[in-house]
Design a protein around this motif. Structure first.
Motif, PDB file in Angstrom:
ATOM      1  N   LYS A 127      -1.109  -9.458 -18.362  1.00 22.24           N
ATOM      2  CA  LYS A 127       0.291  -9.125 -18.654  1.00 22.24           C
ATOM      3  C   LYS A 127       0.931  -8.370 -17.496  1.00 22.24           C
ATOM      4  CE  LYS A 127      -0.066  -8.682 -23.664  1.00 22.24           C
ATOM      5  NZ  LYS A 127      -0.038  -7.734 -24.785  1.00 22.24           N
ATOM      6  N   LEU A 128       0.204  -7.383 -16.999  1.00 17.89           N
ATOM      7  CA  LEU A 128       0.757  -6.581 -15.907  1.00 17.89           C
ATOM      8  C   LEU A 128       0.896  -7.405 -14.629  1.00 17.89           C
ATOM      9  CD1 LEU A 128       1.840  -3.891 -15.030  1.00 17.89           C
ATOM     10  CD2 LEU A 128      -0.494  -3.076 -14.712  1.00 17.89           C
ATOM     11  N   MET A 129      -0.084  -8.262 -14.356  1.00 16.71           N
ATOM     12  CA  MET A 129       0.002  -9.128 -13.174  1.00 16.71           C
ATOM     13  C   MET A 129       1.220 -10.054 -13.278  1.00 16.71           C
ATOM     14  SD  MET A 129      -4.013 -10.063 -12.493  1.00 16.71           S
ATOM     15  CE  MET A 129      -3.721 -10.945 -10.947  1.00 16.71           C
ATOM     16  N   LYS A 130       1.413 -10.636 -14.455  1.00 20.16           N
ATOM     17  CA  LYS A 130       2.539 -11.551 -14.644  1.00 20.16           C
ATOM     18  C   LYS A 130       3.873 -10.812 -14.548  1.00 20.16           C
ATOM     19  CE  LYS A 130       4.450 -15.035 -17.694  1.00 20.16           C
ATOM     20  NZ  LYS A 130       4.277 -15.817 -18.919  1.00 20.16           N
ATOM     21  N   LEU A 131       3.974  -9.670 -15.204  1.00 20.89           N
ATOM     22  CA  LEU A 131       5.223  -8.896 -15.146  1.00 20.89           C
ATOM     23  C   LEU A 131       5.604  -8.551 -13.710  1.00 20.89           C
ATOM     24  CD1 LEU A 131       4.808  -6.446 -18.158  1.00 20.89           C
ATOM     25  CD2 LEU A 131       6.561  -8.215 -17.899  1.00 20.89           C
ATOM     26  N   GLU A 132       4.619  -8.131 -12.934  1.00 24.07           N
ATOM     27  CA  GLU A 132       4.906  -7.756 -11.549  1.00 24.07           C
ATOM     28  C   GLU A 132       5.303  -8.977 -10.722  1.00 24.07           C
ATOM     29  OE1 GLU A 132       5.514  -4.913  -8.583  1.00 24.07           O
ATOM     30  OE2 GLU A 132       5.303  -4.742 -10.745  1.00 24.07           O
ATOM     31  N   ARG A 133       4.632 -10.100 -10.936  1.00 26.11           N
ATOM     32  CA  ARG A 133       4.985 -11.334 -10.215  1.00 26.11           C
ATOM     33  C   ARG A 133       6.412 -11.743 -10.548  1.00 26.11           C
ATOM     34  NH1 ARG A 133       5.535 -16.184 -11.901  1.00 26.11           N
ATOM     35  NH2 ARG A 133       4.247 -15.994 -13.777  1.00 26.11           N
TER      36      ARG A 133
END
Length: 77
Positions: free
Chosen positions: A6-12
């Protein structure tokens, strides 16, 4: 979806890049990045380091993703 993903996707998404663009910058396949983002698998530590470099993320976010990955690897949900 894992918290790591989730955090990786949000940042991307925050920086406005596609999975293909980030995966290419990391040297991984788009399908690998997608699996990490949706939580099918956890990324290896070196992938998180490459992700952080590719997105130029802040040190604190990089650290948070690494901590979440470690927690989830140990069985946290």
């Amino acid at each position: 979806m894992s918290n790591t993903g989730k955090l990786m996707k949000l940042e991307r998404e925050r920086v406005g890049l596609t999975t293909s663009e980030v995966a290419a910058a990391m040297g991984f396949s788009r399908s690998a990045l997608t699996k990490w983002e949706i939580g099918t698998s956890l990324p290896p530590v070196d992938a998180i380091e490459r992700w952080a470099t590719a997105l130029n993320v802040e040190k604190e976010i990089r650290s948070a993703v690494l901590t979440l990955r470690k927690w989830e690897k140990l069985g946290g949900k």
